[in-house]
Write an enzyme that holds these catalytic residues in place. Sequence first.
Site, PDB file in Angstrom:
ATOM      1  N   GLN A 117      44.834  39.527 -77.869  1.00  0.00           N
ATOM      2  CA  GLN A 117      44.472  38.338 -78.623  1.00  0.00           C
ATOM      3  C   GLN A 117      44.494  38.641 -80.118  1.00  0.00           C
ATOM      4  O   GLN A 117      45.545  38.590 -80.755  1.00  0.00           O
ATOM      5  CB  GLN A 117      43.104  37.824 -78.156  1.00  0.00           C
ATOM      6  CG  GLN A 117      42.749  36.431 -78.634  1.00  0.00           C
ATOM      7  CD  GLN A 117      41.615  35.829 -77.827  1.00  0.00           C
ATOM      8  OE1 GLN A 117      41.645  35.791 -76.601  1.00  0.00           O
ATOM      9  NE2 GLN A 117      40.593  35.377 -78.503  1.00  0.00           N
ATOM     10  N   CYS A 118      43.355  38.980 -80.686  1.00  0.00           N
ATOM     11  CA  CYS A 118      43.300  39.146 -82.143  1.00  0.00           C
ATOM     12  C   CYS A 118      44.068  40.362 -82.646  1.00  0.00           C
ATOM     13  O   CYS A 118      44.655  40.328 -83.723  1.00  0.00           O
ATOM     14  CB  CYS A 118      41.856  39.205 -82.601  1.00  0.00           C
ATOM     15  SG  CYS A 118      40.978  37.636 -82.308  1.00  0.00           S
TER      16      CYS A 118
END
Length: 202
Positions: A117-118
């Site tokens: 994700q990030c």
Amino acid sequence: MSRAALVVIDVQESFRRRPSWAYASNPDIVGRVDRLVAAARGRGDLVVWVLHAEPGTGGVFDPANGHVRLIEGLSPAPGEPTLVKTSHNAFTTTNLEQVLTTAGVREITVCGIRTEQCVETTARVGCDLGYEVTFVTDATVTFPTPHRDLPATATAEEMLADPRTLSSEEMTARTEYALAGRFATIRTVAELTGAPPAGARA
């Protein structure tokens, strides 16, 4: 000569306040990140700390609840910036690019939470901005991920029992396949520090 930077993404208490932390792929993430930080400082690289915030949501990422802080055991040294983002990648809602440009950085190493994700999104955006990106997979954390059709009310046990759920290992592998040769070079903590990661067997 351009400088390099280590960008530590979202290694924050917020995640440890979620039930899913029991299934974290690298619960010893602090030790692994600490090794990378020590090595970066030893080389004279810039270390940038990034935290994720969701103001007004009332959840674990709402700064008002006090969990938007580094997990105990990690702390910036004097002069190391701490940026707070509200997007998945570390660039869009912060001045990270300005910080890196001012410091003459053209190579970034990324680690943190979550793998796909990030951290992955930051690697992709960083590559598109022209940085040479290194992705330290074993200094990231992810979790088993349910199929999109699994009801939001499903319990952790139901999610883990669902054959469509991707394991942490599968999520990590997919990220490496997507990034390698396109957006980033995949490296390990041991390769970057010359020592095995915390908790690793000799």
